[in-house]
Write an enzyme that holds these catalytic residues in place. Structure first.
Site, PDB file in Angstrom:
ATOM      1  CG  ASP A   1     -23.338 -91.942 -10.971  1.00  0.00           C
ATOM      2  OD1 ASP A   1     -23.707 -92.341  -9.842  1.00  0.00           O
ATOM      3  OD2 ASP A   1     -22.136 -91.876 -11.307  1.00  0.00           O
ATOM      4  CG  HIS A   2     -23.832 -96.201 -12.716  1.00  0.00           C
ATOM      5  ND1 HIS A   2     -23.476 -95.092 -13.468  1.00  0.00           N
ATOM      6  CD2 HIS A   2     -22.668 -96.824 -12.386  1.00  0.00           C
ATOM      7  CE1 HIS A   2     -22.164 -95.069 -13.591  1.00  0.00           C
ATOM      8  NE2 HIS A   2     -21.644 -96.108 -12.948  1.00  0.00           N
TER       9      HIS A   2
ATOM     10  CB  CYS B   1     -21.625 -89.540  -8.583  1.00  0.00           C
ATOM     11  SG  CYS B   1     -20.351 -88.435  -7.947  1.00  0.00           S
ATOM     12  N   GLY B   2     -20.549 -91.813  -7.142  1.00  0.00           N
ATOM     13  CA  GLY B   2     -19.753 -92.708  -6.312  1.00  0.00           C
ATOM     14  C   GLY B   2     -18.987 -91.969  -5.226  1.00  0.00           C
ATOM     15  CB  THR B   3     -16.188 -89.751  -5.267  1.00  0.00           C
ATOM     16  OG1 THR B   3     -16.413 -89.028  -6.498  1.00  0.00           O
ATOM     17  CG2 THR B   3     -15.389 -91.019  -5.549  1.00  0.00           C
ATOM     18  N   GLY B   4     -19.126 -88.276  -5.115  1.00  0.00           N
ATOM     19  CA  GLY B   4     -19.679 -86.927  -4.965  1.00  0.00           C
ATOM     20  C   GLY B   4     -18.845 -85.892  -5.702  1.00  0.00           C
ATOM     21  CB  ILE B   5     -15.290 -85.883  -6.698  1.00  0.00           C
ATOM     22  CG1 ILE B   5     -14.823 -86.026  -5.244  1.00  0.00           C
ATOM     23  CG2 ILE B   5     -14.343 -84.967  -7.466  1.00  0.00           C
ATOM     24  CD1 ILE B   5     -13.506 -86.773  -5.081  1.00  0.00           C
ATOM     25  N   GLY B   6     -17.404 -85.995  -8.981  1.00  0.00           N
ATOM     26  CA  GLY B   6     -17.799 -85.727 -10.376  1.00  0.00           C
ATOM     27  C   GLY B   6     -19.042 -84.858 -10.425  1.00  0.00           C
ATOM     28  CG  MET B   7     -22.989 -86.228  -9.142  1.00  0.00           C
ATOM     29  SD  MET B   7     -24.052 -85.799 -10.541  1.00  0.00           S
ATOM     30  CE  MET B   7     -25.179 -87.219 -10.514  1.00  0.00           C
TER      31      MET B   7
ATOM     32  CG  HIS C   1     -19.307 -69.399   6.789  1.00  0.00           C
ATOM     33  ND1 HIS C   1     -18.063 -69.454   7.364  1.00  0.00           N
ATOM     34  CD2 HIS C   1     -20.160 -68.976   7.764  1.00  0.00           C
ATOM     35  CE1 HIS C   1     -18.147 -69.077   8.635  1.00  0.00           C
ATOM     36  NE2 HIS C   1     -19.419 -68.798   8.903  1.00  0.00           N
TER      37      HIS C   1
ATOM     38  NE  ARG D   1     -17.027 -63.292   8.854  1.00  0.00           N
ATOM     39  CZ  ARG D   1     -17.756 -64.005   9.704  1.00  0.00           C
ATOM     40  NH1 ARG D   1     -18.922 -63.558  10.123  1.00  0.00           N
ATOM     41  NH2 ARG D   1     -17.335 -65.193  10.124  1.00  0.00           N
ATOM     42  CG  HIS D   2     -20.119 -65.473   5.398  1.00  0.00           C
ATOM     43  ND1 HIS D   2     -18.805 -65.875   5.432  1.00  0.00           N
ATOM     44  CD2 HIS D   2     -20.555 -65.473   6.679  1.00  0.00           C
ATOM     45  CE1 HIS D   2     -18.452 -66.131   6.681  1.00  0.00           C
ATOM     46  NE2 HIS D   2     -19.497 -65.896   7.457  1.00  0.00           N
TER      47      HIS D   2
HETATM   48  C1  RB5 Z   1     -18.882 -94.095 -11.614  1.00  0.00           C
HETATM   49  O1  RB5 Z   1     -18.168 -95.278 -11.615  1.00  0.00           O
HETATM   50  C2  RB5 Z   1     -18.109 -93.012 -10.862  1.00  0.00           C
HETATM   51  O2  RB5 Z   1     -17.009 -92.610 -11.596  1.00  0.00           O
HETATM   52  C3  RB5 Z   1     -19.010 -91.847 -10.547  1.00  0.00           C
HETATM   53  O3  RB5 Z   1     -20.102 -92.297  -9.820  1.00  0.00           O
HETATM   54  C4  RB5 Z   1     -18.422 -90.733  -9.718  1.00  0.00           C
HETATM   55  O4  RB5 Z   1     -17.833 -91.226  -8.542  1.00  0.00           O
HETATM   56  C5  RB5 Z   1     -17.578 -89.759 -10.391  1.00  0.00           C
HETATM   57  O5  RB5 Z   1     -17.092 -88.790  -9.799  1.00  0.00           O
END
Ligand code: RB5
Length: 143
Positions: free
Chosen positions: A8-9, A65-71, A98, A132-133
């Site tokens: 993303d941006h 993305c910013g945290t990698g979490i949303g992606m 694994h 096993r995995h």
């Molecule tokens: C964008 O501001 C941010 O929310 C996105 O990049 C990401 O970190 C979401 O998980």
């Protein structure tokens, strides 16, 4: 091996740096955007990479993305996609060994460029251990 990559941006600059690394090291890649720092919705870009992996067009995917979490949340909604959000090389190695992860997600606001490249390098160079995995990984799709 072709790798698909998108961001993303927030992840745009890191995506460009990782593309440069892939280029220099002769790794073929398909860039699914985004192409600027203008605000976009990361699930749209997660889907492009995941479909590319699902169809076999790419052997692996990289999402930023910013945290990698949303992606990672968005990617793991796709059948057959095993996305691992990694901020260290050990996790990247284990995600392949694994978990047979086929997508790695990175947080550009969490992980610096140098480390992010090392993480990608590890992710792309380690094979699934199987054994096993295999049965455990096979269980993901029936959940
Ligand atoms: C964008 O501001 C941010 O929310 C996105 O990049 C990401 O970190 C979401 O998980």
């Amino acid at each position: 091996m072709t790798v698909s990559i998108a961001s993303d941006h927030a992840g745009y600059e890191l995506k460009e740096a990782i593309k440069n690394y892939l280029d220099i090291n002769g790794v073929m890649f398909a860039d699914f955007g985004t192409n600027s720092a203008e605000s976009v919705d990361y699930p749209v870009f997660a889907k492009k990479v995941c479909v590319s992996v699902q169809t076999g067009e790419s052997a692996a995917g990289i999402l930023i993305c910013g945290t990698g979490i949303g992606m990672s949340i968005a990617a793991n909604k796709h059948r057959g996609i095993r996305a691992a959000c990694c901020a260290d090389t050990y996790s990247a190695k284990m995600a392949r060994l694994h978990n047979d992860a086929n997508v790695i997600t990175l947080g550009s606001r969490v992980t610096g460029t140098g480390l992010a490249i090392e993480i990608v390098k590890k992710f792309l160079s380690v094979d699934f251990e199987g054994g096993r995995h295999s049965e455990r990984v096979g269980m993901y799709d029936s959940l």
